[in-house]
Write a protein that holds these residues in place. Structure first.
Motif, PDB file in Angstrom:
ATOM      1  N   THR A   3       2.973  72.267  56.991  1.00 53.12           N
ATOM      2  CA  THR A   3       2.940  72.046  58.437  1.00 53.12           C
ATOM      3  C   THR A   3       2.254  73.208  59.138  1.00 53.12           C
ATOM      4  OG1 THR A   3       4.976  70.749  58.362  1.00 53.12           O
ATOM      5  CG2 THR A   3       4.351  71.657  60.488  1.00 53.12           C
ATOM      6  N   ASP A   4       2.586  74.438  58.735  1.00 55.10           N
ATOM      7  CA  ASP A   4       1.969  75.624  59.321  1.00 55.10           C
ATOM      8  C   ASP A   4       0.462  75.604  59.121  1.00 55.10           C
ATOM      9  OD1 ASP A   4       0.959  78.622  58.888  1.00 55.10           O
ATOM     10  OD2 ASP A   4       2.656  78.644  60.289  1.00 55.10           O
ATOM     11  N   GLN A   5       0.029  75.225  57.936  1.00 51.61           N
ATOM     12  CA  GLN A   5      -1.402  75.177  57.633  1.00 51.61           C
ATOM     13  C   GLN A   5      -2.115  74.119  58.471  1.00 51.61           C
ATOM     14  OE1 GLN A   5      -2.293  74.510  53.465  1.00 51.61           O
ATOM     15  NE2 GLN A   5      -4.338  73.746  53.943  1.00 51.61           N
ATOM     16  N   ARG A   6      -1.523  72.929  58.572  1.00 50.69           N
ATOM     17  CA  ARG A   6      -2.159  71.838  59.319  1.00 50.69           C
ATOM     18  C   ARG A   6      -2.231  72.155  60.806  1.00 50.69           C
ATOM     19  NH1 ARG A   6      -4.592  68.879  59.792  1.00 50.69           N
ATOM     20  NH2 ARG A   6      -3.831  66.763  60.032  1.00 50.69           N
ATOM     21  N   LEU A   7      -1.154  72.723  61.357  1.00 52.48           N
ATOM     22  CA  LEU A   7      -1.153  73.058  62.779  1.00 52.48           C
ATOM     23  C   LEU A   7      -2.162  74.165  63.077  1.00 52.48           C
ATOM     24  CD1 LEU A   7       2.617  72.988  63.793  1.00 52.48           C
ATOM     25  CD2 LEU A   7       0.835  71.402  64.467  1.00 52.48           C
ATOM     26  N   THR A   8      -2.213  75.161  62.207  1.00 58.43           N
ATOM     27  CA  THR A   8      -3.143  76.274  62.410  1.00 58.43           C
ATOM     28  C   THR A   8      -4.583  75.791  62.341  1.00 58.43           C
ATOM     29  OG1 THR A   8      -1.528  77.807  61.441  1.00 58.43           O
ATOM     30  CG2 THR A   8      -3.815  78.558  61.600  1.00 58.43           C
ATOM     31  N   HIS A 163       2.117  64.631  64.123  1.00 54.48           N
ATOM     32  CA  HIS A 163       2.325  64.101  62.776  1.00 54.48           C
ATOM     33  C   HIS A 163       1.811  65.056  61.705  1.00 54.48           C
ATOM     34  CE1 HIS A 163      -1.833  63.056  63.730  1.00 54.48           C
ATOM     35  NE2 HIS A 163      -2.058  62.962  62.418  1.00 54.48           N
ATOM     36  N   GLN A 164       1.121  66.110  62.108  1.00 51.85           N
ATOM     37  CA  GLN A 164       0.535  67.045  61.157  1.00 51.85           C
ATOM     38  C   GLN A 164       1.639  67.711  60.320  1.00 51.85           C
ATOM     39  OE1 GLN A 164      -0.360  66.652  64.277  1.00 51.85           O
ATOM     40  NE2 GLN A 164      -2.525  66.176  64.174  1.00 51.85           N
ATOM     41  N   GLY A 165       1.528  67.575  59.017  1.00 53.47           N
ATOM     42  CA  GLY A 165       2.526  68.144  58.118  1.00 53.47           C
ATOM     43  C   GLY A 165       3.639  67.183  57.754  1.00 53.47           C
ATOM     44  N   ASP A 166       3.717  66.042  58.460  1.00 51.48           N
ATOM     45  CA  ASP A 166       4.689  64.990  58.132  1.00 51.48           C
ATOM     46  C   ASP A 166       4.030  64.103  57.079  1.00 51.48           C
ATOM     47  OD1 ASP A 166       6.619  63.045  58.053  1.00 51.48           O
ATOM     48  OD2 ASP A 166       6.204  62.238  60.043  1.00 51.48           O
ATOM     49  N   ALA A 167       4.307  64.379  55.800  1.00 49.88           N
ATOM     50  CA  ALA A 167       3.536  63.829  54.674  1.00 49.88           C
ATOM     51  C   ALA A 167       3.271  62.324  54.742  1.00 49.88           C
ATOM     52  CB  ALA A 167       4.224  64.199  53.356  1.00 49.88           C
ATOM     53  N   PRO A 168       4.287  61.457  54.948  1.00 50.75           N
ATOM     54  CA  PRO A 168       4.006  60.011  54.969  1.00 50.75           C
ATOM     55  C   PRO A 168       3.058  59.588  56.085  1.00 50.75           C
ATOM     56  CG  PRO A 168       6.355  60.422  54.727  1.00 50.75           C
ATOM     57  CD  PRO A 168       5.728  61.725  55.103  1.00 50.75           C
ATOM     58  N   ILE A 208      11.070  67.861  61.178  1.00 45.79           N
ATOM     59  CA  ILE A 208       9.770  68.020  61.847  1.00 45.79           C
ATOM     60  C   ILE A 208       9.889  68.998  63.013  1.00 45.79           C
ATOM     61  CG2 ILE A 208       8.050  66.824  63.258  1.00 45.79           C
ATOM     62  CD1 ILE A 208       8.615  64.324  61.519  1.00 45.79           C
ATOM     63  N   GLU A 209      10.916  68.834  63.836  1.00 49.70           N
ATOM     64  CA  GLU A 209      11.099  69.704  64.986  1.00 49.70           C
ATOM     65  C   GLU A 209      11.362  71.147  64.562  1.00 49.70           C
ATOM     66  OE1 GLU A 209      14.224  67.760  67.084  1.00 49.70           O
ATOM     67  OE2 GLU A 209      12.884  66.322  68.070  1.00 49.70           O
ATOM     68  N   LYS A 210      12.102  71.312  63.465  1.00 57.82           N
ATOM     69  CA  LYS A 210      12.377  72.661  62.946  1.00 57.82           C
ATOM     70  C   LYS A 210      11.086  73.331  62.485  1.00 57.82           C
ATOM     71  CE  LYS A 210      15.217  75.113  59.539  1.00 57.82           C
ATOM     72  NZ  LYS A 210      16.211  74.949  58.421  1.00 57.82           N
ATOM     73  N   ASN A 211      10.228  72.586  61.787  1.00 56.10           N
ATOM     74  CA  ASN A 211       8.954  73.141  61.310  1.00 56.10           C
ATOM     75  C   ASN A 211       8.049  73.526  62.475  1.00 56.10           C
ATOM     76  OD1 ASN A 211       9.652  72.846  58.617  1.00 56.10           O
ATOM     77  ND2 ASN A 211       8.676  70.838  58.409  1.00 56.10           N
ATOM     78  N   TYR A 212       8.055  72.709  63.530  1.00 56.52           N
ATOM     79  CA  TYR A 212       7.219  73.010  64.691  1.00 56.52           C
ATOM     80  C   TYR A 212       7.744  74.230  65.433  1.00 56.52           C
ATOM     81  CZ  TYR A 212       3.974  69.183  64.343  1.00 56.52           C
ATOM     82  OH  TYR A 212       2.953  68.375  63.934  1.00 56.52           O
ATOM     83  N   THR A 228       7.854  62.073  67.470  1.00 58.99           N
ATOM     84  CA  THR A 228       9.254  61.802  67.099  1.00 58.99           C
ATOM     85  C   THR A 228       9.927  60.806  68.034  1.00 58.99           C
ATOM     86  OG1 THR A 228      10.148  63.622  68.427  1.00 58.99           O
ATOM     87  CG2 THR A 228       9.468  64.143  66.177  1.00 58.99           C
ATOM     88  N   HIS A 229       9.328  60.543  69.197  1.00 62.44           N
ATOM     89  CA  HIS A 229       9.881  59.641  70.222  1.00 62.44           C
ATOM     90  C   HIS A 229      11.111  60.233  70.906  1.00 62.44           C
ATOM     91  CE1 HIS A 229       7.924  55.666  68.614  1.00 62.44           C
ATOM     92  NE2 HIS A 229       7.120  56.719  68.493  1.00 62.44           N
ATOM     93  N   ARG A 230      11.418  61.507  70.648  1.00 64.11           N
ATOM     94  CA  ARG A 230      12.565  62.135  71.307  1.00 64.11           C
ATOM     95  C   ARG A 230      12.048  63.190  72.281  1.00 64.11           C
ATOM     96  NH1 ARG A 230      17.793  65.360  68.891  1.00 64.11           N
ATOM     97  NH2 ARG A 230      16.235  66.851  68.134  1.00 64.11           N
ATOM     98  N   PHE A 231      12.287  62.950  73.595  1.00 67.33           N
ATOM     99  CA  PHE A 231      11.795  63.895  74.588  1.00 67.33           C
ATOM    100  C   PHE A 231      12.528  65.230  74.450  1.00 67.33           C
ATOM    101  CE2 PHE A 231      14.978  61.130  76.657  1.00 67.33           C
ATOM    102  CZ  PHE A 231      15.925  62.057  77.045  1.00 67.33           C
ATOM    103  N   LYS A 232      11.780  66.308  74.697  1.00 70.84           N
ATOM    104  CA  LYS A 232      12.336  67.654  74.593  1.00 70.84           C
ATOM    105  C   LYS A 232      11.756  68.531  75.698  1.00 70.84           C
ATOM    106  CE  LYS A 232      14.305  69.377  71.402  1.00 70.84           C
ATOM    107  NZ  LYS A 232      15.724  69.696  71.151  1.00 70.84           N
TER     108      LYS A 232
END
Length: 346
Positions: A3-8, A163-168, A208-212, A228-232
């Motif tokens: 996830t870190d690699q894809r986001l970067t 979705h970056q880093g979320d494998a499926p 996913i949220e923890k990785n972000y 994620t469809h969950r507002f934050k």
């Protein structure tokens, strides 16, 4: 780690878009517009979406669609989607024609990363009534991510679908597409949702949220996303993680607004009044908070600007309080005068 690699990588390639305290920007994601059939989840919130989008257009906002605008994994023929939601695309085209539409692709509209697909489907449209072709959104350039950069403070907001880093939904998206197109699509008609989706699987969503959050803390960049469809909206300003929510809640949609140098989370929801009439209302769920409150950097020159902005807000607040007190005094004097006139008449 992935996830870190894809986001970067996405951050380093992201297009920069400049804004300031006079900018008006709305972020919305995950509308999942379909073909209008029973499996089209967008149908239940379409009227709210159109109403909200029209309000944003009339009030001068730039519309940033943060991925999954269309449900291409289920409905690969874009003509069917456009014909099912002509009012929506007529509004989006108005934003586009005035250079106020920014498109980010997600995992469900990942085909937008292909320029030939975009040119074929978004460049030209067909009017079934007049039986004529016309320019639709010619020149649309969808991005994987953008960086909103403040013109004066250089503060950045990193905007990406999520979705970056979320494998499926990232490196194995093709196989996920096959399962949705030929399996889960038909279960949607009976209200059965895909349990592997992060919007329905709590454990995957939290992961996913923890990785972000880890990426935000490590790279010191505020993040706005969807997926994620969950507002934050961050309570802890040390982890500025914002999520737009989605456009397919049963009777509401959510969005992130950036106006007058402040950011807020809002919800557009359908209500019924005492006479049984339905109406749509916009509510502020979190905020507004000054955008500089989420600035994780302390470069030279920013402190002076933030101090100036704070003084301006304090001055504005004092003026508003003074105007309110003056209005109250005027009302009191008017009331006393009317009472005196009544006594004189008696």
């Amino acid at each position: 780690m992935f996830t870190d690699q894809r986001l970067t990588e996405a951050y380093e390639k992201a297009k920069k878009v400049y804004f300031d305290d006079q900018s008006r920007i709305v972020f919305m994601s995950d509308a999942h517009r379909g073909d209008g059939s029973l499996s089209d989840e967008f149908l239940k919130s379409r009227n709210i979406f159109v109403h909200a989008l029209n309000e944003y257009y009339e009030n001068g906002y730039t519309f940033v669609e943060v991925g999954d605008g269309e449900e291409f994994l289920e409905y690969s023929n874009f003509e069917h989607i456009k014909n099912a939601h002509t009012d929506v695309y007529a509004l989006i085209k108005k934003f586009f024609d005035e250079d106020r539409y920014i498109r980010i692709f997600g995992n469900h509209d990942i085909y937008l990363q292909n320029p030939r697909f975009v040119e074929k489907n978004f460049g030209i449209n067909y009017d079934e009534f007049t039986e004529e072709f016309f320019d639709f959104m010619k020149g649309l350039d969808p991005q994987e991510a953008i960086i909103l950069k403040h013109r004066y403070t250089s503060q950045e907001l990193f905007v990406i679908h999520g979705h970056q880093g979320d494998a499926p939904n990232d490196q194995f998206w093709f196989f996920t597409m096959l399962s949705i197109k030929f399996f889960w699509r038909f279960f949607h008609r009976f209200g059965i949702k895909n349990p592997a989706s992060p919007s329905k699987n709590i454990n995957r969503r939290h992961k996913i949220e923890k990785n972000y959050s880890k990426w935000i803390v490590e790279h010191q960049r505020p993040l706005i996303c969807g997926h994620t469809h969950r507002f934050k909206f961050p309570k802890d300003k040390s982890v500025p993680y914002f999520n737009t929510g989605c456009g397919i809640y049963p009777a509401s949609i959510t969005a992130i607004e950036l106006t007058e140098g402040c950011i807020r989370l809002v919800r557009w929801k359908t209500y019924v009044n005492d006479t049984g009439l339905l109406y749509i209302k916009r509510e502020t769920m979190r905020g507004p908070e000054p955008i500089e409150a989420f600035d994780t950097r302390k470069p030279q020159g920013v402190v002076e600007y933030l101090t100036m902005r704070k003084k301006q807000r304090m001055k504005k607040s004092r003026e508003e309080r003074a105007a309110f007190r003056e209005e109250q005094m005027d009302e009191h004097e008017t009331h006393e005068k009317s009472e005196k006139e009544e006594l004189d008449d008696q």
